[in-house]
Scaffold this motif. Structure first.
Motif, PDB file in Angstrom:
ATOM      1  N   TYR A 299      -5.252 -30.189 -10.377  1.00 12.09           N
ATOM      2  CA  TYR A 299      -4.162 -29.288  -9.979  1.00 12.09           C
ATOM      3  C   TYR A 299      -3.204 -30.028  -9.057  1.00 12.09           C
ATOM      4  O   TYR A 299      -3.583 -30.959  -8.343  1.00 12.09           O
ATOM      5  N   THR A 300      -1.952 -29.620  -9.100  1.00  9.67           N
ATOM      6  CA  THR A 300      -0.908 -30.178  -8.236  1.00  9.67           C
ATOM      7  C   THR A 300       0.072 -29.062  -7.884  1.00  9.67           C
ATOM      8  O   THR A 300       0.553 -28.345  -8.778  1.00  9.67           O
ATOM      9  N   TYR A 301       0.348 -28.901  -6.596  1.00  5.49           N
ATOM     10  CA  TYR A 301       1.322 -27.906  -6.131  1.00  5.49           C
ATOM     11  C   TYR A 301       2.372 -28.596  -5.265  1.00  5.49           C
ATOM     12  O   TYR A 301       2.057 -29.524  -4.503  1.00  5.49           O
ATOM     13  N   ARG A 302       3.605 -28.125  -5.388  1.00  3.16           N
ATOM     14  CA  ARG A 302       4.731 -28.680  -4.611  1.00  3.16           C
ATOM     15  C   ARG A 302       5.094 -27.684  -3.517  1.00  3.16           C
ATOM     16  O   ARG A 302       5.384 -26.510  -3.800  1.00  3.16           O
ATOM     17  N   ILE A 303       5.067 -28.121  -2.274  1.00  3.88           N
ATOM     18  CA  ILE A 303       5.355 -27.257  -1.130  1.00  3.88           C
ATOM     19  C   ILE A 303       6.681 -27.705  -0.531  1.00  3.88           C
ATOM     20  O   ILE A 303       6.805 -28.837  -0.024  1.00  3.88           O
ATOM     21  N   VAL A 304       7.715 -26.848  -0.577  1.00  3.19           N
ATOM     22  CA  VAL A 304       9.066 -27.258  -0.173  1.00  3.19           C
ATOM     23  C   VAL A 304       9.407 -26.870   1.256  1.00  3.19           C
ATOM     24  O   VAL A 304      10.408 -27.347   1.805  1.00  3.19           O
ATOM     25  N   ASN A 305       8.599 -26.000   1.885  1.00  7.12           N
ATOM     26  CA  ASN A 305       8.874 -25.608   3.274  1.00  7.12           C
ATOM     27  C   ASN A 305       7.582 -25.131   3.926  1.00  7.12           C
ATOM     28  O   ASN A 305       6.509 -25.190   3.333  1.00  7.12           O
ATOM     29  N   ARG A 306       7.708 -24.628   5.162  1.00  5.67           N
ATOM     30  CA  ARG A 306       6.530 -24.236   5.928  1.00  5.67           C
ATOM     31  C   ARG A 306       6.085 -22.791   5.683  1.00  5.67           C
ATOM     32  O   ARG A 306       5.294 -22.251   6.434  1.00  5.67           O
ATOM     33  N   GLN A 307       6.570 -22.158   4.659  1.00  5.50           N
ATOM     34  CA  GLN A 307       6.176 -20.773   4.391  1.00  5.50           C
ATOM     35  C   GLN A 307       4.735 -20.687   3.912  1.00  5.50           C
ATOM     36  O   GLN A 307       4.188 -21.644   3.351  1.00  5.50           O
ATOM     37  N   ASP A 308       4.127 -19.491   4.137  1.00  6.37           N
ATOM     38  CA  ASP A 308       2.756 -19.278   3.678  1.00  6.37           C
ATOM     39  C   ASP A 308       2.693 -19.426   2.157  1.00  6.37           C
ATOM     40  O   ASP A 308       3.642 -19.081   1.439  1.00  6.37           O
ATOM     41  N   PHE A 309       1.558 -19.946   1.684  1.00  8.30           N
ATOM     42  CA  PHE A 309       1.388 -20.170   0.252  1.00  8.30           C
ATOM     43  C   PHE A 309      -0.085 -19.965  -0.092  1.00  8.30           C
ATOM     44  O   PHE A 309      -0.968 -20.368   0.674  1.00  8.30           O
ATOM     45  N   SER A 318       0.716 -21.145   9.016  1.00  6.56           N
ATOM     46  CA  SER A 318       1.324 -21.725  10.224  1.00  6.56           C
ATOM     47  C   SER A 318       0.325 -21.774  11.375  1.00  6.56           C
ATOM     48  O   SER A 318       0.619 -22.335  12.433  1.00  6.56           O
ATOM     49  N   GLN A 319      -0.854 -21.176  11.169  1.00  9.56           N
ATOM     50  CA  GLN A 319      -1.904 -21.208  12.181  1.00  9.56           C
ATOM     51  C   GLN A 319      -3.245 -21.452  11.502  1.00  9.56           C
ATOM     52  O   GLN A 319      -3.435 -21.123  10.327  1.00  9.56           O
ATOM     53  N   GLY A 320      -4.174 -22.027  12.261  1.00  5.49           N
ATOM     54  CA  GLY A 320      -5.489 -22.258  11.693  1.00  5.49           C
ATOM     55  C   GLY A 320      -6.325 -23.142  12.597  1.00  5.49           C
ATOM     56  O   GLY A 320      -5.996 -23.351  13.772  1.00  5.49           O
ATOM     57  N   GLU A 321      -7.422 -23.670  12.046  1.00  7.92           N
ATOM     58  CA  GLU A 321      -8.296 -24.566  12.798  1.00  7.92           C
ATOM     59  C   GLU A 321      -7.627 -25.929  12.966  1.00  7.92           C
ATOM     60  O   GLU A 321      -6.929 -26.404  12.069  1.00  7.92           O
ATOM     61  N   PRO A 327       1.182 -31.944  12.173  1.00  8.03           N
ATOM     62  CA  PRO A 327       2.572 -31.661  12.540  1.00  8.03           C
ATOM     63  C   PRO A 327       3.511 -32.307  11.515  1.00  8.03           C
ATOM     64  O   PRO A 327       3.795 -33.503  11.590  1.00  8.03           O
ATOM     65  N   VAL A 328       3.952 -31.568  10.526  1.00  7.71           N
ATOM     66  CA  VAL A 328       4.817 -32.151   9.494  1.00  7.71           C
ATOM     67  C   VAL A 328       6.257 -32.249   9.984  1.00  7.71           C
ATOM     68  O   VAL A 328       6.709 -31.478  10.845  1.00  7.71           O
ATOM     69  N   LYS A 329       6.975 -33.213   9.423  1.00  9.15           N
ATOM     70  CA  LYS A 329       8.380 -33.431   9.760  1.00  9.15           C
ATOM     71  C   LYS A 329       9.229 -32.961   8.585  1.00  9.15           C
ATOM     72  O   LYS A 329       8.783 -32.929   7.446  1.00  9.15           O
ATOM     73  N   LEU A 395      -1.926 -37.195  14.213  1.00  9.54           N
ATOM     74  CA  LEU A 395      -3.067 -36.755  15.009  1.00  9.54           C
ATOM     75  C   LEU A 395      -2.667 -35.882  16.191  1.00  9.54           C
ATOM     76  O   LEU A 395      -3.465 -35.654  17.094  1.00  9.54           O
ATOM     77  N   SER A 396      -1.444 -35.383  16.203  1.00  9.90           N
ATOM     78  CA  SER A 396      -0.949 -34.570  17.312  1.00  9.90           C
ATOM     79  C   SER A 396      -1.828 -33.340  17.555  1.00  9.90           C
ATOM     80  O   SER A 396      -2.429 -32.797  16.621  1.00  9.90           O
ATOM     81  N   ILE A 397      -1.869 -32.907  18.818  1.00 11.78           N
ATOM     82  CA  ILE A 397      -2.635 -31.695  19.144  1.00 11.78           C
ATOM     83  C   ILE A 397      -1.799 -30.437  18.918  1.00 11.78           C
ATOM     84  O   ILE A 397      -2.229 -29.337  19.227  1.00 11.78           O
ATOM     85  N   ASN A 398      -0.623 -30.601  18.371  1.00 12.95           N
ATOM     86  CA  ASN A 398       0.259 -29.451  18.107  1.00 12.95           C
ATOM     87  C   ASN A 398       0.627 -29.356  16.625  1.00 12.95           C
ATOM     88  O   ASN A 398       1.798 -29.458  16.252  1.00 12.95           O
ATOM     89  N   PRO A 399      -0.337 -29.176  15.750  1.00 14.41           N
ATOM     90  CA  PRO A 399      -0.022 -29.051  14.322  1.00 14.41           C
ATOM     91  C   PRO A 399       0.752 -27.756  14.042  1.00 14.41           C
ATOM     92  O   PRO A 399       0.589 -26.765  14.736  1.00 14.41           O
ATOM     93  N   ASP A 400       1.587 -27.790  13.010  1.00  9.23           N
ATOM     94  CA  ASP A 400       2.357 -26.593  12.664  1.00  9.23           C
ATOM     95  C   ASP A 400       2.196 -26.187  11.203  1.00  9.23           C
ATOM     96  O   ASP A 400       2.791 -25.213  10.746  1.00  9.23           O
ATOM     97  N   LEU A 401       1.413 -26.952  10.442  1.00 11.47           N
ATOM     98  CA  LEU A 401       1.143 -26.581   9.060  1.00 11.47           C
ATOM     99  C   LEU A 401      -0.333 -26.806   8.798  1.00 11.47           C
ATOM    100  O   LEU A 401      -0.867 -27.889   9.043  1.00 11.47           O
ATOM    101  N   PHE A 402      -0.990 -25.751   8.312  1.00 11.22           N
ATOM    102  CA  PHE A 402      -2.448 -25.765   8.117  1.00 11.22           C
ATOM    103  C   PHE A 402      -2.753 -25.536   6.635  1.00 11.22           C
ATOM    104  O   PHE A 402      -2.223 -24.590   6.010  1.00 11.22           O
ATOM    105  N   VAL A 403      -3.588 -26.373   6.091  1.00  9.70           N
ATOM    106  CA  VAL A 403      -4.033 -26.219   4.709  1.00  9.70           C
ATOM    107  C   VAL A 403      -5.512 -25.847   4.752  1.00  9.70           C
ATOM    108  O   VAL A 403      -6.348 -26.645   5.167  1.00  9.70           O
ATOM    109  N   ILE A 404      -5.803 -24.634   4.334  1.00  9.60           N
ATOM    110  CA  ILE A 404      -7.147 -24.069   4.465  1.00  9.60           C
ATOM    111  C   ILE A 404      -7.812 -24.035   3.104  1.00  9.60           C
ATOM    112  O   ILE A 404      -7.294 -23.405   2.175  1.00  9.60           O
TER     113      ILE A 404
END
Length: 405
Positions: A299-309, A318-321, A327-329, A395-404
């Motif tokens: 499988y392959t998915y394309r993620i174009v922004n920080r919205q929930d998916f 946008s939140q998680g473990e 922290p994506v740019k 490795l930042s302690i402030n991640p903003d995108l979580f893949v669960i």
């Protein structure tokens, strides 16, 4: 005579009635309950019309819904007749059971049937879950009640004669072609009452021990199951109970249990073993479980922004473990999230690592590795293997995108 404690007036019952004295006695004893009747004709004998007549006429007289199924010898040319006939009979019962929305199927098995079954198991030296015939059991999604197991065939024959209930004897019951008939007519008919009672007592003791064992087994039936916690002498029974939750009992053999034990006690940390058409037995280190077979699909998915998916393999939030996030740019987009590919590597704080080695180090089972999400930036660099590793630049302690997963 009828064990009424097993029955309720507000329930609807399907009766399997052959036309013999056992089932006709049951039918007469239950005709005031909310019932319907199913009768099967295998056309194995030349007098089966007599069976049909006694059942049909009784139902017509008492205005009881009557269902009839007729087979021919061509329907059961393959395999053991009694096994094939039983499967066909129960399939027909299930059809009527569902149509009439019944609460239970009632059958006329009696004490002599119980003794015959006990003897057959002992003769084969088999070790069933229950020795004899249970008053309440399940088959094909039907609750099956046998309210006459405490009375003999002669008791039921006498009942029919005293109450003028017509019945028709199946003359093949007095022959010796089939195992049960041979045991009935050449062995058990010479047993004294005390010998028969001894068989019943032996079965009762066996079933009491089985009940205690079943209680012990229940302690270990969580899935996944850590098989190393199960006492060695109990492991075959625990595995049998585990398999029975997922596949038909007829598919579970001693050979299958032995092979599973051989596999899980091997040095292989991960095992994937087919055990049915759509099921597989999984070992992941010390844990074992059964699941539906799944096909390998990339499988392959394309993620174009920080919205929930959301998708069947992972979700983006946008939140998680902490271990699931980076922290994506903006220049990293569009991201690609896919499963593992041959040659996948990532730059970690400890150097360049093969993703396959990261899975092994994290003790991720082979089946799970195939679907574990891997996050890449738009340049094809692996940024994250959720819960396992991150790219050294993320490795930042402030991640903003979580893949669960």
């Amino acid at each position: 005579m009828l064990k009424r404690l097993l029955l309720k007036k507000n329930k609807k019952y399907l009766l399997g009635v052959s036309g013999g004295p056992d089932s006709m006695a049951l039918l007469d004893m239950m005709h005031e309950y909310h019932i319907c009747v199913a009768h099967v004709n295998y056309n194995l004998r030349n007098d089966t019309e007599e069976d049909y007549k006694v059942v049909h006429d009784y139902c017509e007289l008492h205005q009881i819904p009557f269902y009839y199924k007729e087979f021919t010898p061509d329907d059961y040319v393959q395999g053991n007749f009694q096994t094939v006939a039983r499967d066909m009979r129960y399939a027909f019962y299930q059809e009527v059971y569902k149509k009439e929305q019944c609460d239970a199927l009632c059958l006329g098995h009696q004490k002599d049937d119980v003794i015959e079954t006990i003897y057959m198991h002992l003769e084969r030296d088999s070790h069933p879950e229950y020795l004899g015939i249970q008053e309440i059991s399940e088959r094909l999604g039907m609750t099956i009640i046998r309210p006459l197991l405490h009375v003999t065939k002669q008791d039921l024959r006498d009942y029919c004669n005293e109450h003028h209930i017509a019945f028709h004897d199946d003359y093949t019951n007095f022959q010796t072609e089939f195992t049960r008939d041979r045991i009935r007519n050449t062995i058990l008919n010479h047993y004294t009452n005390s010998q028969k009672e001894e068989l019943l007592k032996q079965a009762e003791e066996y079933n009491q021990k089985q009940a205690l064992k079943k209680k012990e087994i229940k302690k270990y039936l969580n899935e996944p199951l850590d098989y190393t916690l199960v006492p060695e002498d109990l492991l075959p029974d625990v595995l049998y109970a585990l398999l029975k939750k997922h596949i038909e009992v007829s598919k579970i053999s001693h050979h299958l249990i032995d092979e599973i034990i051989h596999q899980i006690q091997s040095s292989k940390p991960n095992i994937q073993m087919p055990i049915g058409v759509n099921e597989e037995f999984i070992k992941e280190y010390n844990n074992v479980y059964v699941r539906k077979s799944i096909k390998q699909l990339d499988y392959t998915y394309r993620i174009v922004n920080r919205q929930d998916f959301d998708c069947p393999y992972f979700k983006v939030r946008s939140q998680g473990e902490m271990n699931d996030g980076i922290p994506v740019k903006d220049e990293d987009f569009p991201l690609t999230i896919r499963n593992i590919r041959p040659g996948d590597r990532m730059e970690t704080a400890g150097g360049t690592k093969k993703v396959s080695r990261l899975f092994i180090n994290a003790k991720i089972s082979s089946p799970l590795r195939r679907y574990w999400p891997i996050v890449l930036d738009c340049r094809g660099n692996i940024l994250l293997v959720p819960g396992i590793a991150k790219n050294k630049e993320y490795l930042s302690i402030n991640p903003d995108l979580f893949v669960i997963k």
